[in-house]
Design a protein around this motif. Structure first.
Motif, PDB file in Angstrom:
ATOM      1  N   LEU A 181      12.653   9.144  -6.556  1.00 29.52           N
ATOM      2  CA  LEU A 181      11.485  10.010  -6.717  1.00 29.52           C
ATOM      3  C   LEU A 181      11.238  10.765  -5.419  1.00 29.52           C
ATOM      4  CD1 LEU A 181       9.058   7.549  -8.548  1.00 29.52           C
ATOM      5  CD2 LEU A 181      10.728   9.104  -9.534  1.00 29.52           C
ATOM      6  N   TYR A 182      10.894  12.053  -5.557  1.00 29.17           N
ATOM      7  CA  TYR A 182      10.678  12.939  -4.413  1.00 29.17           C
ATOM      8  C   TYR A 182       9.304  13.578  -4.483  1.00 29.17           C
ATOM      9  CZ  TYR A 182      15.789  12.793  -4.125  1.00 29.17           C
ATOM     10  OH  TYR A 182      17.096  12.379  -4.031  1.00 29.17           O
ATOM     11  N   ASP A 183       8.658  13.680  -3.329  1.00 29.50           N
ATOM     12  CA  ASP A 183       7.433  14.449  -3.168  1.00 29.50           C
ATOM     13  C   ASP A 183       7.831  15.666  -2.352  1.00 29.50           C
ATOM     14  OD1 ASP A 183       4.885  15.411  -2.945  1.00 29.50           O
ATOM     15  OD2 ASP A 183       4.061  13.651  -1.931  1.00 29.50           O
ATOM     16  N   GLY A 184       7.992  16.802  -3.023  1.00 28.48           N
ATOM     17  CA  GLY A 184       8.586  17.973  -2.379  1.00 28.48           C
ATOM     18  C   GLY A 184      10.050  17.661  -2.097  1.00 28.48           C
ATOM     19  N   ASP A 185      10.474  17.800  -0.854  1.00 33.58           N
ATOM     20  CA  ASP A 185      11.859  17.455  -0.520  1.00 33.58           C
ATOM     21  C   ASP A 185      11.965  16.092   0.159  1.00 33.58           C
ATOM     22  OD1 ASP A 185      10.728  18.139   1.890  1.00 33.58           O
ATOM     23  OD2 ASP A 185      12.262  19.594   2.457  1.00 33.58           O
ATOM     24  N   GLN A 186      10.845  15.350   0.218  1.00 32.65           N
ATOM     25  CA  GLN A 186      10.846  14.024   0.843  1.00 32.65           C
ATOM     26  C   GLN A 186      11.072  12.931  -0.204  1.00 32.65           C
ATOM     27  OE1 GLN A 186       7.182  12.866   2.732  1.00 32.65           O
ATOM     28  NE2 GLN A 186       8.047  10.993   3.552  1.00 32.65           N
ATOM     29  N   GLN A 187      12.086  12.110   0.022  1.00 32.07           N
ATOM     30  CA  GLN A 187      12.355  10.969  -0.854  1.00 32.07           C
ATOM     31  C   GLN A 187      11.268   9.924  -0.617  1.00 32.07           C
ATOM     32  OE1 GLN A 187      16.470   9.502  -1.049  1.00 32.07           O
ATOM     33  NE2 GLN A 187      15.634   7.529  -0.461  1.00 32.07           N
ATOM     34  N   VAL A 188      10.559   9.512  -1.693  1.00 35.71           N
ATOM     35  CA  VAL A 188       9.459   8.556  -1.522  1.00 35.71           C
ATOM     36  C   VAL A 188       9.734   7.186  -2.133  1.00 35.71           C
ATOM     37  CG1 VAL A 188       7.645  10.269  -1.171  1.00 35.71           C
ATOM     38  CG2 VAL A 188       8.165   9.519  -3.479  1.00 35.71           C
ATOM     39  N   LEU A 189      10.528   7.125  -3.200  1.00 36.24           N
ATOM     40  CA  LEU A 189      10.842   5.827  -3.826  1.00 36.24           C
ATOM     41  C   LEU A 189      12.278   5.814  -4.315  1.00 36.24           C
ATOM     42  CD1 LEU A 189       7.705   5.141  -6.063  1.00 36.24           C
ATOM     43  CD2 LEU A 189       8.396   3.816  -4.085  1.00 36.24           C
ATOM     44  N   VAL A 190      12.937   4.668  -4.138  1.00 42.32           N
ATOM     45  CA  VAL A 190      14.257   4.420  -4.719  1.00 42.32           C
ATOM     46  C   VAL A 190      14.113   3.164  -5.571  1.00 42.32           C
ATOM     47  CG1 VAL A 190      16.675   3.874  -4.266  1.00 42.32           C
ATOM     48  CG2 VAL A 190      15.443   5.421  -2.723  1.00 42.32           C
ATOM     49  N   LEU A 191      14.510   3.286  -6.844  1.00 43.18           N
ATOM     50  CA  LEU A 191      14.381   2.171  -7.780  1.00 43.18           C
ATOM     51  C   LEU A 191      15.740   1.900  -8.437  1.00 43.18           C
ATOM     52  CD1 LEU A 191      11.807   4.387  -8.328  1.00 43.18           C
ATOM     53  CD2 LEU A 191      10.906   2.284  -9.251  1.00 43.18           C
TER      54      LEU A 191
ATOM     55  N   ASP B 236       0.824  -1.214   0.000  1.00 44.05           N
ATOM     56  CA  ASP B 236       0.000   0.000   0.000  1.00 44.05           C
ATOM     57  C   ASP B 236       0.859   1.265   0.000  1.00 44.05           C
ATOM     58  OD1 ASP B 236      -2.321  -1.511  -0.009  1.00 44.05           O
ATOM     59  OD2 ASP B 236      -2.665  -1.320   2.148  1.00 44.05           O
ATOM     60  N   LYS B 237       1.959   1.253   0.740  1.00 44.92           N
ATOM     61  CA  LYS B 237       2.866   2.410   0.771  1.00 44.92           C
ATOM     62  C   LYS B 237       3.410   2.705  -0.620  1.00 44.92           C
ATOM     63  CE  LYS B 237       5.316   2.888   5.150  1.00 44.92           C
ATOM     64  NZ  LYS B 237       6.600   2.662   5.812  1.00 44.92           N
ATOM     65  N   ILE B 238       3.733   1.640  -1.359  1.00 41.19           N
ATOM     66  CA  ILE B 238       4.323   1.808  -2.691  1.00 41.19           C
ATOM     67  C   ILE B 238       3.356   2.550  -3.614  1.00 41.19           C
ATOM     68  CG2 ILE B 238       5.044   0.572  -4.791  1.00 41.19           C
ATOM     69  CD1 ILE B 238       6.341  -1.524  -2.856  1.00 41.19           C
ATOM     70  N   THR B 239       2.121   2.057  -3.741  1.00 41.17           N
ATOM     71  CA  THR B 239       1.195   2.701  -4.680  1.00 41.17           C
ATOM     72  C   THR B 239       0.775   4.092  -4.193  1.00 41.17           C
ATOM     73  OG1 THR B 239      -0.586   1.366  -3.729  1.00 41.17           O
ATOM     74  CG2 THR B 239       0.323   0.638  -5.829  1.00 41.17           C
ATOM     75  N   THR B 240       0.642   4.262  -2.890  1.00 41.84           N
ATOM     76  CA  THR B 240       0.298   5.576  -2.342  1.00 41.84           C
ATOM     77  C   THR B 240       1.397   6.602  -2.617  1.00 41.84           C
ATOM     78  OG1 THR B 240      -1.021   4.546  -0.611  1.00 41.84           O
ATOM     79  CG2 THR B 240      -0.327   6.807  -0.221  1.00 41.84           C
ATOM     80  N   ALA B 241       2.640   6.148  -2.686  1.00 44.32           N
ATOM     81  CA  ALA B 241       3.777   7.054  -2.875  1.00 44.32           C
ATOM     82  C   ALA B 241       3.730   7.804  -4.202  1.00 44.32           C
ATOM     83  CB  ALA B 241       5.088   6.274  -2.772  1.00 44.32           C
ATOM     84  N   PHE B 242       3.118   7.196  -5.246  1.00 50.22           N
ATOM     85  CA  PHE B 242       3.156   7.867  -6.555  1.00 50.22           C
ATOM     86  C   PHE B 242       1.819   8.015  -7.258  1.00 50.22           C
ATOM     87  CE2 PHE B 242       3.808   3.418  -7.554  1.00 50.22           C
ATOM     88  CZ  PHE B 242       3.097   3.226  -8.728  1.00 50.22           C
ATOM     89  N   SER B 243       0.793   7.297  -6.866  1.00 46.24           N
ATOM     90  CA  SER B 243      -0.493   7.358  -7.559  1.00 46.24           C
ATOM     91  C   SER B 243      -1.086   8.769  -7.520  1.00 46.24           C
ATOM     92  CB  SER B 243      -1.474   6.371  -6.927  1.00 46.24           C
ATOM     93  OG  SER B 243      -2.717   6.423  -7.598  1.00 46.24           O
ATOM     94  N   GLU B 244      -1.405   9.285  -8.702  1.00 42.60           N
ATOM     95  CA  GLU B 244      -2.014  10.612  -8.873  1.00 42.60           C
ATOM     96  C   GLU B 244      -1.175  11.728  -8.250  1.00 42.60           C
ATOM     97  OE1 GLU B 244      -6.343  10.911  -8.752  1.00 42.60           O
ATOM     98  OE2 GLU B 244      -6.370   8.802  -8.157  1.00 42.60           O
ATOM     99  N   LYS B 245       0.135  11.659  -8.439  1.00 39.74           N
ATOM    100  CA  LYS B 245       1.023  12.678  -7.887  1.00 39.74           C
ATOM    101  C   LYS B 245       1.986  13.182  -8.946  1.00 39.74           C
ATOM    102  CE  LYS B 245       0.854  11.233  -3.162  1.00 39.74           C
ATOM    103  NZ  LYS B 245       1.481  10.537  -2.090  1.00 39.74           N
ATOM    104  N   GLU B 246       2.493  14.392  -8.714  1.00 38.67           N
ATOM    105  CA  GLU B 246       3.579  14.943  -9.507  1.00 38.67           C
ATOM    106  C   GLU B 246       4.822  14.877  -8.625  1.00 38.67           C
ATOM    107  OE1 GLU B 246       3.420  18.539 -12.256  1.00 38.67           O
ATOM    108  OE2 GLU B 246       4.532  19.307 -10.531  1.00 38.67           O
ATOM    109  N   LEU B 247       5.801  14.118  -9.061  1.00 37.33           N
ATOM    110  CA  LEU B 247       7.028  13.915  -8.297  1.00 37.33           C
ATOM    111  C   LEU B 247       8.218  14.396  -9.103  1.00 37.33           C
ATOM    112  CD1 LEU B 247       6.322  10.266  -7.062  1.00 37.33           C
ATOM    113  CD2 LEU B 247       5.820  12.397  -5.858  1.00 37.33           C
ATOM    114  N   THR B 248       9.233  14.883  -8.413  1.00 30.54           N
ATOM    115  CA  THR B 248      10.496  15.185  -9.082  1.00 30.54           C
ATOM    116  C   THR B 248      11.384  13.952  -8.954  1.00 30.54           C
ATOM    117  OG1 THR B 248      11.383  16.182  -7.069  1.00 30.54           O
ATOM    118  CG2 THR B 248      10.375  17.674  -8.683  1.00 30.54           C
TER     119      THR B 248
END
Length: 110
Positions: free
Chosen positions: A96-106, A75-87
């Motif tokens: 991938l970052y949501d603002g200055d928070q790192q949300v995913l490392v691939l 659930d954390k994985i899909t919540t991290a990027f679904s319907e979001k704009e990430l840098t």
């Protein structure tokens, strides 16, 4: 960016491959077709992605709705990027970052 990426970390939680023996969490990106697909370790997902400069915009995801062990991580994985704009940054890993928070490392599949 195109290709298959293993999800190695989500919101500071490291992904232990032993927890997901049958389905490694993975994201497949196709920039030209603007498609993202993969699985969160349990459920498969697919949706739209748009990449511009250092931004990825993810549309709503369609996916399966199975119950599995380790659903909290899935659930954390899909919540991290679904319907979001990430840098993002791309070096050895795609981060991938949501603002200055790192949300995913691939990491790219070898």
């Amino acid at each position: 960016l195109d290709g298959k990426w293993f999800i190695k970390e989500v919101m500071t939680t490291k992904i232990d491959s032993e927890l997901f023996k049958n389905k490694q969490p993975v994201m497949i990106i196709n920039v030209e077709k603007e498609i993202v697909a993969g699985n969160d370790g349990c459920n498969s997902f697919q949706g739209k992605i748009k990449v511009e400069k250092n931004k990825m915009t993810f549309g709503p995801l369609a996916g399966t709705l199975m119950a599995c062990p380790n659903m909290d991580i899935s659930d954390k994985i899909t919540t991290a990027f679904s319907e979001k704009e990430l840098t993002f940054t791309l070096n050895e890993s795609l981060i991938l970052y949501d603002g200055d928070q790192q949300v995913l490392v691939l990491n790219r599949q070898e």
